[in-house]
Design a protein around this motif. Sequence first.
Motif, PDB file in Angstrom:
ATOM      1  N   PRO A 548      -3.039   4.696   6.438  1.00  0.00           N
ATOM      2  CA  PRO A 548      -2.746   5.304   5.119  1.00  0.00           C
ATOM      3  C   PRO A 548      -1.573   4.637   4.411  1.00  0.00           C
ATOM      4  CG  PRO A 548      -3.145   7.007   6.768  1.00  0.00           C
ATOM      5  CD  PRO A 548      -3.044   5.713   7.514  1.00  0.00           C
ATOM      6  N   LEU A 549      -0.525   4.292   5.159  1.00  0.00           N
ATOM      7  CA  LEU A 549       0.614   3.609   4.555  1.00  0.00           C
ATOM      8  C   LEU A 549       0.218   2.224   4.060  1.00  0.00           C
ATOM      9  CD1 LEU A 549       3.628   3.245   3.920  1.00  0.00           C
ATOM     10  CD2 LEU A 549       3.942   2.498   6.298  1.00  0.00           C
ATOM     11  N   PHE A 550      -0.509   1.474   4.883  1.00  0.00           N
ATOM     12  CA  PHE A 550      -0.908   0.121   4.509  1.00  0.00           C
ATOM     13  C   PHE A 550      -1.828   0.131   3.299  1.00  0.00           C
ATOM     14  CE2 PHE A 550      -0.386  -1.563   9.142  1.00  0.00           C
ATOM     15  CZ  PHE A 550       0.967  -1.298   9.052  1.00  0.00           C
ATOM     16  N   GLU A 551      -2.739   1.095   3.258  1.00  0.00           N
ATOM     17  CA  GLU A 551      -3.660   1.182   2.125  1.00  0.00           C
ATOM     18  C   GLU A 551      -2.907   1.565   0.847  1.00  0.00           C
ATOM     19  OE1 GLU A 551      -7.286   1.101   0.003  1.00  0.00           O
ATOM     20  OE2 GLU A 551      -6.596   0.186   1.882  1.00  0.00           O
ATOM     21  N   TRP A 552      -1.878   2.405   0.985  1.00  0.00           N
ATOM     22  CA  TRP A 552      -1.055   2.745  -0.183  1.00  0.00           C
ATOM     23  C   TRP A 552      -0.336   1.501  -0.706  1.00  0.00           C
ATOM     24  CZ3 TRP A 552       4.158   2.288  -1.160  1.00  0.00           C
ATOM     25  CH2 TRP A 552       4.620   2.900  -2.332  1.00  0.00           C
ATOM     26  N   VAL A 553       0.164   0.670   0.193  1.00  0.00           N
ATOM     27  CA  VAL A 553       0.821  -0.568  -0.216  1.00  0.00           C
ATOM     28  C   VAL A 553      -0.167  -1.465  -0.965  1.00  0.00           C
ATOM     29  CG1 VAL A 553       1.891  -2.699   0.613  1.00  0.00           C
ATOM     30  CG2 VAL A 553       2.555  -0.506   1.615  1.00  0.00           C
ATOM     31  N   ARG A 554      -1.372  -1.588  -0.426  1.00  0.00           N
ATOM     32  CA  ARG A 554      -2.384  -2.429  -1.088  1.00  0.00           C
ATOM     33  C   ARG A 554      -2.723  -1.890  -2.471  1.00  0.00           C
ATOM     34  NH1 ARG A 554      -7.872  -3.391  -1.842  1.00  0.00           N
ATOM     35  NH2 ARG A 554      -8.430  -1.266  -1.257  1.00  0.00           N
ATOM     36  N   HIS A 555      -2.799  -0.579  -2.582  1.00  0.00           N
ATOM     37  CA  HIS A 555      -3.184   0.036  -3.860  1.00  0.00           C
ATOM     38  C   HIS A 555      -2.033   0.027  -4.860  1.00  0.00           C
ATOM     39  CE1 HIS A 555      -4.993   2.787  -6.723  1.00  0.00           C
ATOM     40  NE2 HIS A 555      -3.937   3.571  -6.629  1.00  0.00           N
ATOM     41  N   ALA A 556      -0.834   0.443  -4.412  1.00  0.00           N
ATOM     42  CA  ALA A 556       0.272   0.633  -5.346  1.00  0.00           C
ATOM     43  C   ALA A 556       1.044  -0.651  -5.614  1.00  0.00           C
ATOM     44  CB  ALA A 556       1.220   1.716  -4.802  1.00  0.00           C
ATOM     45  N   VAL A 557       1.283  -1.440  -4.576  1.00  0.00           N
ATOM     46  CA  VAL A 557       2.120  -2.623  -4.730  1.00  0.00           C
ATOM     47  C   VAL A 557       1.318  -3.814  -5.219  1.00  0.00           C
ATOM     48  CG1 VAL A 557       3.699  -4.219  -3.565  1.00  0.00           C
ATOM     49  CG2 VAL A 557       3.698  -1.781  -2.957  1.00  0.00           C
ATOM     50  N   PHE A 558       0.134  -4.007  -4.648  1.00  0.00           N
ATOM     51  CA  PHE A 558      -0.657  -5.199  -4.961  1.00  0.00           C
ATOM     52  C   PHE A 558      -1.876  -4.914  -5.825  1.00  0.00           C
ATOM     53  CE2 PHE A 558       1.624  -6.217  -1.013  1.00  0.00           C
ATOM     54  CZ  PHE A 558       2.260  -7.378  -1.405  1.00  0.00           C
ATOM     55  N   GLN A 559      -1.921  -3.729  -6.398  1.00  0.00           N
ATOM     56  CA  GLN A 559      -2.952  -3.396  -7.394  1.00  0.00           C
ATOM     57  C   GLN A 559      -4.365  -3.631  -6.865  1.00  0.00           C
ATOM     58  OE1 GLN A 559      -1.966  -1.998 -10.522  1.00  0.00           O
ATOM     59  NE2 GLN A 559      -0.110  -1.897  -9.264  1.00  0.00           N
ATOM     60  N   ASP A 560      -4.640  -3.087  -5.681  1.00  0.00           N
ATOM     61  CA  ASP A 560      -5.981  -3.145  -5.070  1.00  0.00           C
ATOM     62  C   ASP A 560      -6.455  -4.575  -4.833  1.00  0.00           C
ATOM     63  OD1 ASP A 560      -6.490  -0.351  -4.842  1.00  0.00           O
ATOM     64  OD2 ASP A 560      -6.887  -0.267  -6.979  1.00  0.00           O
ATOM     65  N   LEU A 561      -5.568  -5.425  -4.408  1.00  0.00           N
ATOM     66  CA  LEU A 561      -5.940  -6.799  -4.066  1.00  0.00           C
ATOM     67  C   LEU A 561      -7.004  -6.767  -2.969  1.00  0.00           C
ATOM     68  CD1 LEU A 561      -5.367  -9.856  -4.352  1.00  0.00           C
ATOM     69  CD2 LEU A 561      -3.600  -9.586  -2.602  1.00  0.00           C
ATOM     70  N   ASP A 562      -8.130  -7.479  -3.182  1.00  0.00           N
ATOM     71  CA  ASP A 562      -9.248  -7.375  -2.244  1.00  0.00           C
ATOM     72  C   ASP A 562      -9.217  -8.426  -1.140  1.00  0.00           C
ATOM     73  OD1 ASP A 562     -10.094  -9.737  -3.430  1.00  0.00           O
ATOM     74  OD2 ASP A 562     -11.628  -8.763  -4.641  1.00  0.00           O
ATOM     75  N   PHE A 563      -8.324  -9.423  -1.222  1.00  0.00           N
ATOM     76  CA  PHE A 563      -8.189 -10.458  -0.193  1.00  0.00           C
ATOM     77  C   PHE A 563      -9.508 -11.180   0.084  1.00  0.00           C
ATOM     78  CE2 PHE A 563      -4.696  -7.542   0.651  1.00  0.00           C
ATOM     79  CZ  PHE A 563      -3.619  -8.417   0.780  1.00  0.00           C
TER      80      PHE A 563
END
Length: 589
Positions: A548-563
């Motif tokens: 949950p923390l990592f997914e929040w970082v991906r969503h909030a910090v990196f704007q849903d970066l899909d890699f």
Amino acid sequence: MNFLSALRADTPPHPASQSAHPEDLLKSTQAPAATPGLWRRFRDYFFPSAKRGPVLYLLTSITLVYLLLEFAFNARLLDAVGGISSADAIEGIEIWGRCLSGFACALFFWPLVLKGKITGTSKRLLTLGAVTGVVMSVMYVGERELVDFIVRMSSPAQRYASANLMLLQQSLVTGDAHVQDLDLSVRQMNAPDGKAFLATFPILLLQINDVEKRIADQKATLVRRAVDKAYGGPVGAFNHYVDALKELKTAYDGQYLPGTRKYQAALNTIPARQAEAWADYERSLRLKGMSPDSVPLIHHDRVRREVRRKGVTVPNNWRPNDHAGFNQAIAGSVKSTADNEYQAGVRNALGEYIAPNLSAEAFMLSPPIQRRLLAGLRFPCEVTVKLGYQTPAEFDRGVYGHVVDLVTRQKLNSLSGRLEDYANGARFEHSGKDSMRALIAPPMALAFSVAGAVAHILKLTFFLLLECALALHFRNGWYKFGAIMLGIVLMMASFSTLLSSQITRQPLYQQHVHAAALNDQGGLISLWHAPLVHAIRGTIQVQPYAYPLFEWVRHAVFQDLDFGFQPDTGPAPAPSHAPEKPASCVKTS
């Protein structure tokens, strides 16, 4: 001076000699200076004082940014490896993973460059870029070659087991498989710890010799359901069929029919061109005082040459008065030119030669179009797809059910074959290696990601506590490396022993998967034994807290970066009819 020498520095002085000078005796009677305690000497040796500076703050900031990116990537990677994804989808995110692993490794070399003896900002930056590029390249190629090496060295038994385990994994994701002692719902399998388990359990299950027996009675059903879902069921396959027909109708109306009409129009000009050419031929003879019937034998060759110069390719035995032969040469020349133009046009438009003047149904049933249609629908080569199916039920009765039967039988043959069939050079070698690659690549990518994240969490902790807060640092890099390795072991051990998960509480995991691997029953991980098993267990058990923390970082910090990973939202890829790509149907024999 080593650490033991530092400890021995506390040895009391020798007694003063009787003949010592009085002043010396007076000094010796004074209270000695306070000697540092054991903890102080330990700290001073291993963690000498350090100066805070811009290099420290730069390294701390870069490490923090990397960790945030690694957290976001780990969340996306878990989505990719813990579900049903195509090889192309996994490959996209693996590229990111190799680059991040390479950069994580390169970060450990940054202090050597930034704190080294290199003078000049430009030289230092060039060296830093070169070191980072080399390390990242080595790690990128190394990770890829490691997977390839394991696949090449895999045994036929491992390839055979991998193929069956991939079926079991996909069936667990969809909830189709029911494994004894593993009572988990689809929702639990899609939870963070469930995804981590699905990504890693095939490697652990390679230790269980009777995995195939546990699903033997379900195998035919599981394969058929997997095949049916891959096609999207009768409705999904019918929709692809309808889309394919629309594309083929567009090709028929917009490319084939204009080409065949142009071809037919060229053929229709033959009689007029024959009459015009013969009249021109007679006119040229009259100018020379001759007619087709009165050309002397001695001039036959010259007349033939003149006729050929005008584009009429008459044969060597043609006679000047042979009107039928002249017309035949004209017709052959026009037809040849029309054929060449038609073939070039239709090959350019549709990829293969198709006979002209076909009806829509005949066009649909022509071998080139059938091959293209079967390839787009991913149907077996033995099938013929006709026009006229109006509903999914008709399509199911007419062709789809037969397709599923054929593909299911082919997959069951490969999943139930002999071990020798998976050996190098055998008929299932490539499919077995593909299964092996799909089996090991996701957990290895996850392992590199977790290892990089944990190592740099510890590294960032040392930066913040030791260097930034206490102005201390490790005496040398080897001590820091040892501390990081010890920290990784302690963290993974704590994750494995102190945390818990519904997955690892399952009887199948506790009594078979975990125990079999620890007891070293052979297999893929027999060289690693308990440490790897506990690391996998810790990875599974920490995910409910970390994801949950990592997914929040991906969503909030990196704007849903899909890699580079886009999940397969549809049950099957849409049919493709690109003319530049050769069509290939599915071979089931």
